[in-house]
Design an enzyme around this catalytic site. Structure first.
Site, short mmCIF file in Angstrom:
data_model
loop_
_atom_site.label_atom_id
_atom_site.label_comp_id
_atom_site.label_asym_id
_atom_site.label_seq_id
_atom_site.Cartn_x
_atom_site.Cartn_y
_atom_site.Cartn_z
N ALA A 191 0.85 -1.18 0.00
CA ALA A 191 0.00 0.00 0.00
C ALA A 191 0.89 1.23 0.00
CB ALA A 191 -0.89 -0.01 1.24
N GLY A 204 0.64 -5.21 0.57
CA GLY A 204 -0.52 -5.34 -0.33
C GLY A 204 -0.19 -6.05 -1.63
N GLU A 237 -0.44 -9.58 -0.83
CA GLU A 237 -1.85 -9.86 -0.50
C GLU A 237 -2.71 -9.97 -1.77
OE1 GLU A 237 -1.63 -6.64 2.39
OE2 GLU A 237 -2.56 -7.98 3.86
N GLU A 247 4.74 -5.30 7.28
CA GLU A 247 4.01 -4.25 8.00
C GLU A 247 4.47 -4.09 9.44
OE1 GLU A 247 2.70 -6.41 5.90
OE2 GLU A 247 1.24 -5.41 4.61
N1 CO8 Z 1 4.57 3.23 -0.67
C1 CO8 Z 1 4.97 4.40 -1.21
N2 CO8 Z 1 6.16 4.55 -1.87
C2 CO8 Z 1 6.95 3.47 -1.97
C3 CO8 Z 1 6.60 2.22 -1.42
C4 CO8 Z 1 5.33 2.12 -0.75
N3 CO8 Z 1 4.88 0.96 -0.24
N4 CO8 Z 1 7.59 1.35 -1.66
C5 CO8 Z 1 8.53 2.04 -2.34
N5 CO8 Z 1 8.16 3.31 -2.53
C6 CO8 Z 1 8.89 4.38 -3.22
C7 CO8 Z 1 10.07 4.90 -2.37
O1 CO8 Z 1 9.62 5.84 -1.42
C8 CO8 Z 1 10.94 5.49 -3.46
O2 CO8 Z 1 10.42 6.73 -3.82
P1 CO8 Z 1 11.44 8.02 -4.05
O3 CO8 Z 1 12.32 7.58 -5.20
O4 CO8 Z 1 10.52 9.13 -4.39
O5 CO8 Z 1 12.20 8.17 -2.77
C9 CO8 Z 1 10.73 4.56 -4.64
O6 CO8 Z 1 9.49 3.86 -4.39
C10 CO8 Z 1 11.81 3.52 -4.80
O7 CO8 Z 1 11.95 2.84 -3.57
P2 CO8 Z 1 13.35 2.69 -2.79
O8 CO8 Z 1 14.27 3.84 -3.12
O9 CO8 Z 1 13.04 2.44 -1.35
O10 CO8 Z 1 13.89 1.36 -3.50
P3 CO8 Z 1 14.90 0.29 -2.86
O11 CO8 Z 1 15.25 -0.62 -3.98
O12 CO8 Z 1 15.98 0.93 -2.10
O13 CO8 Z 1 13.99 -0.51 -1.80
C11 CO8 Z 1 12.02 -1.69 -1.06
C12 CO8 Z 1 12.90 -1.29 -2.25
C13 CO8 Z 1 12.77 -2.67 -0.15
C14 CO8 Z 1 10.80 -2.40 -1.64
C15 CO8 Z 1 11.61 -0.43 -0.24
O14 CO8 Z 1 11.11 0.54 -1.16
C16 CO8 Z 1 10.53 -0.71 0.78
O15 CO8 Z 1 10.83 -1.24 1.84
N6 CO8 Z 1 9.27 -0.31 0.49
C17 CO8 Z 1 8.17 -0.43 1.42
C18 CO8 Z 1 7.68 -1.85 1.51
C19 CO8 Z 1 6.59 -1.98 2.54
O16 CO8 Z 1 6.78 -1.74 3.72
N7 CO8 Z 1 5.38 -2.39 2.09
C20 CO8 Z 1 4.23 -2.56 2.96
C21 CO8 Z 1 3.39 -1.33 2.95
S1 CO8 Z 1 2.01 -1.39 4.08
C22 CO8 Z 1 0.86 -2.37 3.31
O17 CO8 Z 1 1.03 -2.81 2.21
C23 CO8 Z 1 -0.45 -2.70 4.02
C24 CO8 Z 1 -0.81 -1.63 4.94
C25 CO8 Z 1 -2.17 -1.89 5.57
C26 CO8 Z 1 -2.37 -1.13 6.83
C27 CO8 Z 1 -2.25 0.37 6.71
C28 CO8 Z 1 -2.38 1.07 8.02
C29 CO8 Z 1 -1.75 2.51 8.04
#
Ligand code: CO8
Length: 262
Positions: free
Chosen positions: A66, A111, A114, A134
């Site tokens: 998400a 997500g 999921e 999460e």
């Molecule tokens: N949401 C928004 N932006 C994201 C997300 C995300 N989930 N994942 C990556 N991005 C963005 C980064 O912010 C970055 O943007 P920018 O270039 O503008 O800084 C761009 O994508 C590229 O990402 P990274 O630079 O971080 O790329 P890396 O290769 O270094 O890392 C990862 C890749 C490991 C995938 C890392 O981006 C990461 O950890 N992302 C988040 C993953 C995560 O935690 N997902 C779970 C989200 S929560 C969910 O899905 C369910 C929530 C339900 C409950 C909500 C209650 C509040």
């Protein structure tokens, strides 16, 4: 509806939805979810579509979860509406009366995992990564992960993934029964398309019945599931494809399924 956050195309009788926010690793924000929901409605209405493939745009991700930027601005009530919307769409995906194959071409986190868990098959590239991270954000999965993951891989494996938030490779995900098949990165879509074409040539009524029997049966006790199977199988016999399949066997020829709904 104009699509900008997804790419929705249909070739012959196979539809593909590509999540298309590669700069944010295809994270699920409200506009993307609305478009995804609308595309699923279009697929429901279009009887010509026989298989759906889901994948992600860009080189790095299927869906990285998400959209954390959007979620971080919401209060608890707004999060509830966001999650409810997500659940409704993922339920709609799971109930789609045609097979759905997730083609995981990179990160499938939160997500993203999921959505994949609600698909019928998961094919993944060698560079894919799965996880429900999460807990690392101080929250828990909110798009069905706490329910669908244990049903697929078992309670304790699911708890380990969800309690630790660890990411696992596609190969590990295959080992625990989450993924059907691992493919070389450049062969993923070819393999998925081959399977999609194989499924598209089957009888539509029978495929739908098999999907419903398995999905409903997995959520009920064995006796209820078996009773559902008896009724569903008997109904299949009334279909034109079943008439064709049974007489082709007796005539010693290959069945030519039309795949209609009659
Ligand atoms: N949401 C928004 N932006 C994201 C997300 C995300 N989930 N994942 C990556 N991005 C963005 C980064 O912010 C970055 O943007 P920018 O270039 O503008 O800084 C761009 O994508 C590229 O990402 P990274 O630079 O971080 O790329 P890396 O290769 O270094 O890392 C990862 C890749 C490991 C995938 C890392 O981006 C990461 O950890 N992302 C988040 C993953 C995560 O935690 N997902 C779970 C989200 S929560 C969910 O899905 C369910 C929530 C339900 C409950 C909500 C209650 C509040």
């Amino acid at each position: 509806m104009d699509y900008t956050n997804i790419i929705f195309k249909t070739e012959e009788n196979i539809a593909t939805i590509t999540f298309n926010r590669p700069k944010a690793l295809n994270a699920l924000n409200t506009p993307l979810l609305n478009e995804f929901s609308n595309a699923l409605d279009e697929i429901y209405k279009n009887e010509a579509i026989k298989v759906l493939i889901l994948t992600g745009a860009g080189e790095k991700a299927f869906v990285a979860g998400a959209d954390i930027t959007e979620l971080s601005k919401l209060n608890a009530l707004q999060v509830k509406f966001f999650l409810k919307k997500g659940h409704e769409i993922i339920d709609k995906l799971q109930m789609l009366p045609i097979p759905v194959i997730a083609a995981i071409n990179g990160f499938a986190l939160g997500g993203g995992s999921e959505i994949a868990l609600a698909c019928d098959f998961i094919y993944a590239s060698e560079n894919s990564t799965f996880g429900l991270p999460e807990i690392l954000l101080g929250i828990i999965p909110g798009f069905g992960g706490t329910q669908r993951l244990p049903r697929l891989v078992g309670k304790n494996i699911a708890k380990e993934m969800i309690f630790t938030g660890k990411m696992i490779s596609g190969a590990e995900a295959e080992k625990i029964g989450m993924v059907n098949k691992i493919c070389p990165k450049d062969k993923l879509m070819e393999e998925v398309l081959n399977t999609a074409k194989n499924l598209a040539a089957k009888g539509r009524v029978a495929l739908r019945a098999a999907k419903e029997a398995i999905n409903w049966g997995m959520n009920s006790d064995l006796a209820t599931g078996c009773a559902f199977e008896i009724d569903t199988c008997a109904l299949c016999v009334a279909s034109e494809d079943a008439k064709e399949g049974l007489s082709a066997f007796l005539d010693k020829r290959i069945a030519n399924f039309k795949g209609g709904l009659k």
